[in-house]
Design a protein around this motif. Sequence first.
Motif: not given
Ligand code: TMP
Length: 211
Positions: A13, A51, A55, A75, A102, A105-106
């Motif tokens: 972030e 999105r 959010k 995706r 992915t 984060y995941q």
């Molecule tokens: P951002 O692009 O404005 O940072 O918001 C996307 C949010 O989604 C960000 O917190 C990252 C998260 N994200 C995942 O957790 N996994 C994913 O595969 C993607 C594309 C985004």
Amino acid sequence: MRRGLFISLEGGEGCGKSTQASRLKSSIESAGYKVILTREPGGTWLGEQVRRLIKDQSDDIPCARAETLLFLAARAQLVEKVIRPALEEGVWVISDRFSDSTLAYQGYGRGLDLEELAKANDFACSSLKPDITFLLDAELEESVNRRLEREKKLNSSADRIELEGKEFHSRLREGFKELAAKEPARFTVIDANASIDEVQERIWTRLKPLV
Ligand code: TMP
């Protein structure tokens, strides 16, 4: 016709990806190429709905697997409807986040199995991978400050993922770095603590030989 180049920008972030993505688009256009800029999740009607869901501040939080599947659905749609057709027409594509998000984060963040996620990513993208990935790596403190500045400017507030604790964010920062180390030919790691202009310059230094 030569296929377009597929570039992704990744990072935690507040690392400055979105600013760099739009600057990169202008530089590529100035070099005479057609280029589109897209983002994940987003870039299609379905992606923008995902999105919004991601959010959204709801009490009924999606579990890690449901969250993953939402990103993957977005995706799949983006690859099929936007990215692949553009590349086939010789258009360059910049994506603000792609499949590495992915895994970071995941996978590293939420603790889901990396191999399973890699297979799921492959399924969603029908094996499409970026040609070049820029990882914008910023210190956590710097990222939080930038995020707070952005929120003030846009009069917005942090979402559920942004509000995860420090441990989550440092796990995903290390995760991104591990992913980059595994594929050094695809990844370029950029120190994103530097100024916006310097980061832009470093990205362009990598791309210049290709234009
Ligand atoms: P951002 O692009 O404005 O940072 O918001 C996307 C949010 O989604 C960000 O917190 C990252 C998260 N994200 C995942 O957790 N996994 C994913 O595969 C993607 C594309 C985004």
